[in-house]
Design a protein around this motif. Structure first.
Motif, PDB file in Angstrom:
ATOM      1  N   LEU A 155       2.297  12.598 -15.581  1.00  0.00           N
ATOM      2  CA  LEU A 155       3.285  12.768 -14.521  1.00  0.00           C
ATOM      3  C   LEU A 155       4.222  11.568 -14.606  1.00  0.00           C
ATOM      4  O   LEU A 155       3.770  10.421 -14.642  1.00  0.00           O
ATOM      5  N   TYR A 156       5.516  11.840 -14.667  1.00  0.00           N
ATOM      6  CA  TYR A 156       6.496  10.768 -14.772  1.00  0.00           C
ATOM      7  C   TYR A 156       7.293  10.711 -13.476  1.00  0.00           C
ATOM      8  O   TYR A 156       7.914  11.687 -13.065  1.00  0.00           O
ATOM      9  N   TRP A 185       0.859  -1.178   0.000  1.00  0.00           N
ATOM     10  CA  TRP A 185       0.000   0.000   0.000  1.00  0.00           C
ATOM     11  C   TRP A 185       0.899   1.233   0.000  1.00  0.00           C
ATOM     12  O   TRP A 185       1.828   1.344   0.810  1.00  0.00           O
ATOM     13  N   TYR A 186       0.579   2.141  -0.927  1.00  0.00           N
ATOM     14  CA  TYR A 186       1.286   3.408  -1.020  1.00  0.00           C
ATOM     15  C   TYR A 186       0.288   4.537  -0.826  1.00  0.00           C
ATOM     16  O   TYR A 186      -0.901   4.414  -1.143  1.00  0.00           O
ATOM     17  N   VAL A 187       0.791   5.684  -0.370  1.00  0.00           N
ATOM     18  CA  VAL A 187      -0.026   6.885  -0.259  1.00  0.00           C
ATOM     19  C   VAL A 187       0.617   7.996  -1.080  1.00  0.00           C
ATOM     20  O   VAL A 187       1.848   8.104  -1.150  1.00  0.00           O
ATOM     21  N   GLN A 188      -0.230   8.770  -1.741  1.00  0.00           N
ATOM     22  CA  GLN A 188       0.252   9.908  -2.528  1.00  0.00           C
ATOM     23  C   GLN A 188      -0.505  11.157  -2.100  1.00  0.00           C
ATOM     24  O   GLN A 188      -1.709  11.265  -2.322  1.00  0.00           O
ATOM     25  N   SER A 189       0.205  12.090  -1.507  1.00  0.00           N
ATOM     26  CA  SER A 189      -0.387  13.376  -1.154  1.00  0.00           C
ATOM     27  C   SER A 189      -0.336  14.272  -2.375  1.00  0.00           C
ATOM     28  O   SER A 189       0.515  14.066  -3.255  1.00  0.00           O
ATOM     29  N   PRO A 190      -1.204  15.270  -2.438  1.00  0.00           N
ATOM     30  CA  PRO A 190      -1.248  16.145  -3.615  1.00  0.00           C
ATOM     31  C   PRO A 190       0.111  16.736  -3.941  1.00  0.00           C
ATOM     32  O   PRO A 190       0.798  17.268  -3.070  1.00  0.00           O
ATOM     33  N   GLY A 191       0.518  16.597  -5.205  1.00  0.00           N
ATOM     34  CA  GLY A 191       1.778  17.164  -5.652  1.00  0.00           C
ATOM     35  C   GLY A 191       3.012  16.414  -5.194  1.00  0.00           C
ATOM     36  O   GLY A 191       4.136  16.907  -5.371  1.00  0.00           O
ATOM     37  N   GLN A 192       2.807  15.238  -4.633  1.00  0.00           N
ATOM     38  CA  GLN A 192       3.945  14.472  -4.112  1.00  0.00           C
ATOM     39  C   GLN A 192       4.094  13.140  -4.833  1.00  0.00           C
ATOM     40  O   GLN A 192       3.180  12.694  -5.538  1.00  0.00           O
ATOM     41  N   LYS A 229      10.833  19.885 -12.864  1.00  0.00           N
ATOM     42  CA  LYS A 229       9.552  19.635 -12.177  1.00  0.00           C
ATOM     43  C   LYS A 229       8.399  19.689 -13.179  1.00  0.00           C
ATOM     44  O   LYS A 229       7.456  18.915 -13.095  1.00  0.00           O
ATOM     45  N   HIS A 230       8.493  20.632 -14.068  1.00  0.00           N
ATOM     46  CA  HIS A 230       7.460  20.814 -15.084  1.00  0.00           C
ATOM     47  C   HIS A 230       8.130  20.969 -16.443  1.00  0.00           C
ATOM     48  O   HIS A 230       9.230  21.538 -16.540  1.00  0.00           O
ATOM     49  N   LEU A 231       7.449  20.488 -17.456  1.00  0.00           N
ATOM     50  CA  LEU A 231       7.965  20.584 -18.813  1.00  0.00           C
ATOM     51  C   LEU A 231       6.775  20.765 -19.742  1.00  0.00           C
ATOM     52  O   LEU A 231       5.824  19.972 -19.701  1.00  0.00           O
ATOM     53  N   ILE A 232       6.822  21.811 -20.536  1.00  0.00           N
ATOM     54  CA  ILE A 232       5.785  22.043 -21.533  1.00  0.00           C
ATOM     55  C   ILE A 232       6.468  22.057 -22.891  1.00  0.00           C
ATOM     56  O   ILE A 232       7.425  22.798 -23.108  1.00  0.00           O
ATOM     57  N   GLY A 250      10.457   9.779  -6.317  1.00  0.00           N
ATOM     58  CA  GLY A 250      10.733  11.190  -6.456  1.00  0.00           C
ATOM     59  C   GLY A 250       9.438  11.972  -6.579  1.00  0.00           C
ATOM     60  O   GLY A 250       8.357  11.393  -6.649  1.00  0.00           O
ATOM     61  N   PRO A 251       9.539  13.304  -6.635  1.00  0.00           N
ATOM     62  CA  PRO A 251       8.336  14.148  -6.692  1.00  0.00           C
ATOM     63  C   PRO A 251       7.679  14.185  -8.057  1.00  0.00           C
ATOM     64  O   PRO A 251       6.568  14.686  -8.193  1.00  0.00           O
ATOM     65  N   GLY A 252       8.370  13.662  -9.073  1.00  0.00           N
ATOM     66  CA  GLY A 252       7.768  13.575 -10.402  1.00  0.00           C
ATOM     67  C   GLY A 252       8.112  14.752 -11.303  1.00  0.00           C
ATOM     68  O   GLY A 252       8.496  15.831 -10.841  1.00  0.00           O
TER      69      GLY A 252
END
Lengths: 115, 114
Positions: B88-89, A35-42, B9-12, B106-108
């Protein structure tokens, strides 16, 4: 091929209430379950995992999950939800590929916590 | 903070273009995994590298390629981009190549193809 079903797209609970998120898997052998959790933007963070042994697994942040082979399930539970638990939760089953276990993820369950 | 870094972090970018996403694993981790997260497909495994060698391939398109360098950082190259590649990668790293141990994400990188 392995697969994971998370039947609930969204779940809404009140803060302090108990929580159970459902996960059913399909895999031919003994599964490795996560089980994984993903918070917004993370990115994703591992809550807990099951490989063998005790079928009740304790994780971080007060979460636990129970592996039930007869039901092909690995449901996630928490006795009392906090507002900070609002996030997306992913169940995954690890399938062997190229000599390593690669997780196949469910589509996720979004947890909404009401004050 | 997982210790895994991803840039940018972002790429357009526009359709038909080529981009490179970069991932630095946690110190000491030998494995790097790449995932794509989209509304249509959910979270899908793309490819796994262990200590510089490709270990497993998932649903990775032929237009996509990856490599892991001697310093263990990894790059995911996406070419001839299409609108559907917007996603999102994520990369994740792990201490060994078994997949048993925790993967640290990672944060993606959020890719938008216009």
């Amino acid at each position: 091929a392995q697969s994971v079903t998370q039947p609930d797209i969204h779940i809404t609970v009140s803060e302090g209430a108990s929580l159970e998120l459902r996960c059913n898997y399909s895999y031919g052998a003994t599964p490795y379950l996560f089980w994984y959790v993903q918070s917004p933007g993370q990115g994703l963070q591992l809550l807990l995992k099951y490989f063998s042994g005790d079928t009740l697994v304790q994780g971080i942040k007060g979460f636990e999950a129970e592996f039930k082979r007869s039901q092909s399930s690995f449901n996630l539970r928490k006795p009392s939800v906090h507002w900070s638990d609002a996030a997306e939760y992913f169940c995954a089953v690890g399938g062997l590929a190229g000599g390593s276990y690669i997780p196949t993820f469910g589509r996720g369950t979004s947890l909404i916590v009401h004050p | 903070d997982s210790g895994v870094t991803q840039t940018p972090k972002h790429l357009i970018t526009a359709t038909g273009q080529r981009v490179t996403l970069r991932c630095s694993p946690r110190s000491g981790d030998l494995s790097v995994y790449w995932y794509q997260q989209s509304l249509d497909q959910g979270l899908q495994f793309l490819i796994h590298y262990y200590n510089g060698e490709e270990r497993a391939k998932g649903n990775i398109l032929e237009r996509f390629s990856a490599q892991q360098f001697p310093d263990l950082h990894s790059e995911l190259n996406l070419s001839s981009l299409e609108l559907g590649d917007s996603a999102l990668y994520f990369c994740a790293s792990s201490v060994d190549g078994t997949g048993i141990y925790e993967q640290y994400f990672g944060p993606g990188t959020r890719l938008t193809v216009t």
